[in-house]
Enzyme design. Structure first.
Site, mmCIF file in Angstrom:
data_model
loop_
_atom_site.group_PDB
_atom_site.id
_atom_site.type_symbol
_atom_site.label_atom_id
_atom_site.label_comp_id
_atom_site.label_asym_id
_atom_site.label_seq_id
_atom_site.Cartn_x
_atom_site.Cartn_y
_atom_site.Cartn_z
ATOM 1 N N ASP A 178 -10.716 -2.344 6.734
ATOM 2 C CA ASP A 178 -10.446 -2.315 5.307
ATOM 3 C C ASP A 178 -9.785 -0.960 5.053
ATOM 4 O O ASP A 178 -9.959 -0.025 5.836
ATOM 5 C CB ASP A 178 -11.777 -2.435 4.552
ATOM 6 N N ASP A 180 -9.230 0.796 1.489
ATOM 7 C CA ASP A 180 -9.856 1.580 0.418
ATOM 8 C C ASP A 180 -11.330 1.821 0.718
ATOM 9 O O ASP A 180 -12.107 0.878 0.817
ATOM 10 C CB ASP A 180 -9.749 0.829 -0.919
ATOM 11 N N ARG A 226 -7.209 -7.311 -7.928
ATOM 12 C CA ARG A 226 -7.011 -6.610 -9.203
ATOM 13 C C ARG A 226 -7.396 -7.478 -10.403
ATOM 14 O O ARG A 226 -8.146 -7.037 -11.278
ATOM 15 C CB ARG A 226 -5.548 -6.173 -9.317
#
Ligand code: G6P
Ligand code: MG
Length: 213
Positions: free
Chosen positions: A8, A10, A48
């Protein structure tokens, strides 16, 4: 036998989780409610638009679809102000060193991130060339906890999912890895990452033993 590691981005390679949090918090405050770090855990690894839905639910704010798109764009604008200013110094301790060790030992290495800003971030920290495959938010139709991002990663590397290990800081990411049939290593706190096969506090001082299952 582990042949590949999928990371991953972030919160594992780079500490952008704090910038996502600051930008969402600013949006929440502008909409008139508070947003805590605990609330923010639910947004990690999530796309998002899904993150925005969760945020609006927390604030009990109802808006139309057009406004949702505008709010998400606003948050992304603030977020991009942070990430375009980043450099190598924001790579999390041990991450780059461990990836170098993997490459020296012929493991395949990929990124599996829900973020549409993945390439911008990798360019800012100068790490684009470290990965054999990069699967990001632009290449997937279903974000974590769906396994798609990691399955596409394994496919791009030409490795069986059973031979892949995922490194994740988000609850949704651990679930995605397990649903992909992979080993999952949680990077962060045991309370949040309890479904992982192993949990480590950070990527600091990692050696290849971590890949023994
Ligand atoms: C990562 C982060 C999430 C973020 C998502 C989408 O998975 O952990 O917090 O919402 O990416 O990021 P983006 O950069 O596309 O808004
Ligand atoms: Mg993460």
């Amino acid at each position: 036998n582990v042949k590949a590691c999928i990371f991953d981005l972030d919160g594992v390679i780079v500490d952008t989780a704090k910038y996502h949090y600051l930008a969402w918090k600013r949006l929440a405050n502008e909409l008139g409610f508070d947003f805590t770090e605990k609330d923010n855990e639910r947004l990690k690894g999530v796309s998002r638009m899904e993150s925005l839905e969760i945020l609006l639910e927390i604030g009990q704010v109802e808006v139309d679809e057009k406004t949702k798109v505008e709010l998400a764009e606003k948050k992304n604008g603030w977020y991009r102000e942070y990430i375009t200013k980043m450099d190598e110094s924001e790579i999390l301790p041990g991450a780059k060193e461990f990836i170098e060790t993997l490459k020296e030992n012929n493991f395949k290495v990929a990124i599996g991130s829900s973020s549409k800003n993945t390439m911008t971030i990798l360019e800012s920290i100068n790490m684009v060339d470290y990965f054999d495959a990069i699967i990001d938010g632009n290449k997937i139709t279903k974000a974590k906890p769906e396994p798609e991002v990691f399955l596409l990663g394994a496919e791009a590397l030409g490795i069986n999912p059973k031979e892949c290990v995922v490194f994740e800081d988000a609850k949704a990411g651990i679930e995605a890895a397990k649903r992909a049939g992979m080993f999952a290593i949680g990077v962060g706190s045991p309370e949040i990452l309890k479904d992982a096969d192993k949990i480590i506090p950070s990527m600091k001082n990692l050696t290849l033993d971590i890949l023994d299952f």
